[in-house]
Structure formats: C-alpha cells, structure tokens
Motif scaffolding. Structure first.
Motif, PDB file in Angstrom:
ATOM      1  N   ASP A  94      20.408  58.484  25.418  1.00 26.30           N
ATOM      2  CA  ASP A  94      20.550  59.771  24.744  1.00 26.30           C
ATOM      3  C   ASP A  94      20.206  59.658  23.259  1.00 26.30           C
ATOM      4  OD1 ASP A  94      21.434  62.592  24.637  1.00 26.30           O
ATOM      5  OD2 ASP A  94      23.044  61.765  23.393  1.00 26.30           O
ATOM      6  N   LEU A  95      20.699  58.630  22.605  1.00 27.03           N
ATOM      7  CA  LEU A  95      20.387  58.437  21.182  1.00 27.03           C
ATOM      8  C   LEU A  95      18.891  58.244  20.969  1.00 27.03           C
ATOM      9  CD1 LEU A  95      23.362  56.133  20.186  1.00 27.03           C
ATOM     10  CD2 LEU A  95      22.957  58.458  19.378  1.00 27.03           C
ATOM     11  N   PRO A 138      17.459  55.176  16.610  1.00 29.33           N
ATOM     12  CA  PRO A 138      17.343  53.833  17.186  1.00 29.33           C
ATOM     13  C   PRO A 138      18.694  53.359  17.734  1.00 29.33           C
ATOM     14  CG  PRO A 138      16.287  53.924  15.041  1.00 29.33           C
ATOM     15  CD  PRO A 138      17.058  55.204  15.207  1.00 29.33           C
ATOM     16  N   ALA A 139      18.665  52.835  18.939  1.00 25.87           N
ATOM     17  CA  ALA A 139      19.896  52.374  19.578  1.00 25.87           C
ATOM     18  C   ALA A 139      19.602  51.155  20.439  1.00 25.87           C
ATOM     19  CB  ALA A 139      20.491  53.484  20.427  1.00 25.87           C
ATOM     20  N   MET A 140      20.647  50.378  20.683  1.00 25.39           N
ATOM     21  CA  MET A 140      20.517  49.181  21.516  1.00 25.39           C
ATOM     22  C   MET A 140      21.906  48.728  21.904  1.00 25.39           C
ATOM     23  SD  MET A 140      21.048  46.334  18.904  1.00 25.39           S
ATOM     24  CE  MET A 140      20.672  45.194  20.103  1.00 25.39           C
ATOM     25  N   PHE A 141      21.988  47.710  22.753  1.00 23.98           N
ATOM     26  CA  PHE A 141      23.298  47.180  23.100  1.00 23.98           C
ATOM     27  C   PHE A 141      23.330  45.673  22.936  1.00 23.98           C
ATOM     28  CE2 PHE A 141      21.200  46.793  27.208  1.00 23.98           C
ATOM     29  CZ  PHE A 141      21.676  45.602  27.702  1.00 23.98           C
ATOM     30  N   VAL A 142      24.543  45.160  22.809  1.00 28.57           N
ATOM     31  CA  VAL A 142      24.790  43.729  22.694  1.00 28.57           C
ATOM     32  C   VAL A 142      25.732  43.342  23.827  1.00 28.57           C
ATOM     33  CG1 VAL A 142      25.718  41.883  21.238  1.00 28.57           C
ATOM     34  CG2 VAL A 142      24.577  43.849  20.180  1.00 28.57           C
ATOM     35  N   GLY A 169      16.116  54.636  34.709  1.00 27.59           N
ATOM     36  CA  GLY A 169      14.815  55.093  34.235  1.00 27.59           C
ATOM     37  C   GLY A 169      14.547  54.739  32.787  1.00 27.59           C
ATOM     38  N   PHE A 170      15.250  53.751  32.281  1.00 28.04           N
ATOM     39  CA  PHE A 170      15.125  53.336  30.887  1.00 28.04           C
ATOM     40  C   PHE A 170      14.993  51.812  30.823  1.00 28.04           C
ATOM     41  CE2 PHE A 170      17.251  53.259  26.503  1.00 28.04           C
ATOM     42  CZ  PHE A 170      16.125  53.748  25.868  1.00 28.04           C
ATOM     43  N   PRO A 171      13.962  51.264  31.492  1.00 26.07           N
ATOM     44  CA  PRO A 171      13.865  49.810  31.618  1.00 26.07           C
ATOM     45  C   PRO A 171      13.624  49.062  30.313  1.00 26.07           C
ATOM     46  CG  PRO A 171      11.872  50.840  32.414  1.00 26.07           C
ATOM     47  CD  PRO A 171      12.851  51.952  32.132  1.00 26.07           C
ATOM     48  N   ALA A 172      13.133  49.741  29.301  1.00 25.75           N
ATOM     49  CA  ALA A 172      12.818  49.052  28.045  1.00 25.75           C
ATOM     50  C   ALA A 172      13.928  49.180  27.008  1.00 25.75           C
ATOM     51  CB  ALA A 172      11.513  49.596  27.478  1.00 25.75           C
ATOM     52  N   VAL A 173      15.147  49.497  27.456  1.00 24.64           N
ATOM     53  CA  VAL A 173      16.256  49.638  26.506  1.00 24.64           C
ATOM     54  C   VAL A 173      16.370  48.363  25.659  1.00 24.64           C
ATOM     55  CG1 VAL A 173      18.003  48.840  28.148  1.00 24.64           C
ATOM     56  CG2 VAL A 173      18.685  50.269  26.239  1.00 24.64           C
ATOM     57  N   ALA A 174      16.549  48.559  24.368  1.00 25.44           N
ATOM     58  CA  ALA A 174      16.661  47.420  23.453  1.00 25.44           C
ATOM     59  C   ALA A 174      17.992  46.719  23.686  1.00 25.44           C
ATOM     60  CB  ALA A 174      16.545  47.898  22.010  1.00 25.44           C
ATOM     61  N   ARG A 175      17.967  45.387  23.624  1.00 20.98           N
ATOM     62  CA  ARG A 175      19.167  44.616  23.914  1.00 20.98           C
ATOM     63  C   ARG A 175      19.139  43.267  23.212  1.00 20.98           C
ATOM     64  NH1 ARG A 175      17.359  44.665  30.040  1.00 20.98           N
ATOM     65  NH2 ARG A 175      16.280  46.450  29.260  1.00 20.98           N
ATOM     66  N   VAL A 176      20.316  42.781  22.908  1.00 19.66           N
ATOM     67  CA  VAL A 176      20.488  41.436  22.352  1.00 19.66           C
ATOM     68  C   VAL A 176      21.613  40.788  23.140  1.00 19.66           C
ATOM     69  CG1 VAL A 176      21.259  40.108  20.336  1.00 19.66           C
ATOM     70  CG2 VAL A 176      19.660  42.003  20.036  1.00 19.66           C
ATOM     71  N   ASP A 183      16.308  43.126  13.703  1.00 19.93           N
ATOM     72  CA  ASP A 183      14.919  43.096  14.133  1.00 19.93           C
ATOM     73  C   ASP A 183      14.675  44.100  15.256  1.00 19.93           C
ATOM     74  OD1 ASP A 183      14.354  41.109  12.297  1.00 19.93           O
ATOM     75  OD2 ASP A 183      14.371  39.481  13.764  1.00 19.93           O
ATOM     76  N   THR A 184      15.607  44.166  16.194  1.00 18.66           N
ATOM     77  CA  THR A 184      15.456  45.069  17.331  1.00 18.66           C
ATOM     78  C   THR A 184      15.451  46.525  16.900  1.00 18.66           C
ATOM     79  OG1 THR A 184      16.494  43.455  18.795  1.00 18.66           O
ATOM     80  CG2 THR A 184      16.489  45.735  19.540  1.00 18.66           C
ATOM     81  N   LEU A 185      16.304  46.869  15.974  1.00 15.09           N
ATOM     82  CA  LEU A 185      16.431  48.257  15.541  1.00 15.09           C
ATOM     83  C   LEU A 185      15.354  48.690  14.557  1.00 15.09           C
ATOM     84  CD1 LEU A 185      20.292  48.564  15.152  1.00 15.09           C
ATOM     85  CD2 LEU A 185      18.851  49.627  16.896  1.00 15.09           C
ATOM     86  N   THR A 186      14.725  47.759  13.898  1.00 14.96           N
ATOM     87  CA  THR A 186      13.767  48.133  12.859  1.00 14.96           C
ATOM     88  C   THR A 186      12.314  47.851  13.238  1.00 14.96           C
ATOM     89  OG1 THR A 186      14.096  46.007  11.729  1.00 14.96           O
ATOM     90  CG2 THR A 186      15.465  47.850  11.022  1.00 14.96           C
TER      91      THR A 186
END
Length: 72
Positions: free
Chosen positions: A6-7, A13-17, A34-41, A68-71
């Motif tokens: 949603d964000l 920019p959003a991601m999860f850890v 349906g969001f396979p490229a979600v940013a993650r660390v 790095d992931t968010l920017t």
C-alpha cells in the motif's frame, strides 16, 4: 506485506526487515500477494537470544542495507 504494498502504491518507499529464517516464506508470501519484488533486508537468525552488543552489530549492518534499499 499488505502495508508495504500500500505504501509503495502511494509512492512512499517501504520495505521490511526479518531474520534470514524467513527468506523463503517472504518470497512465497510476496509472490502470492502479487508483489514479488517487495524490498527486504534479512538479519542473522535467531535474534531472541542475542546480547545487546550482538543486536547493535546486527542493527549497524542492517542500517546501511536498509538505507540502500530505500534510496535506490
């Protein structure tokens, strides 16, 4: 993952850890949503029995990866 998606759709920019125990689960869940490229660390697992110093080290390493992931 729903919140992250949603964000991102709102242009925020959003991601999860998570700990690396959840790499496969994260890939399957994000793909099923349906969001396979979600940013993650991922951090080392387990974390619950780490000392404060070990957690600070994990956080120091993760911080640069998160930035790095968010920017990118």
């Amino acid at each position: 993952m729903h919140d992250i998606n949603d964000l991102e759709l709102r242009g925020i920019p959003a991601m999860f850890v998570a700990s690396d125990q959840f790499v496969d689960a994260a890939a399957k869940q994000s793909a099923s949503l349906g969001f396979p490229a979600v940013a993650r660390v991922f951090t080392p697992h387990p974390i619950q029995d780490r000392t404060d110093d070990e957690m600070l080290t994990y956080a120091d390493v993760a911080f640069d990866q998160i930035l790095d992931t968010l920017t990118l």
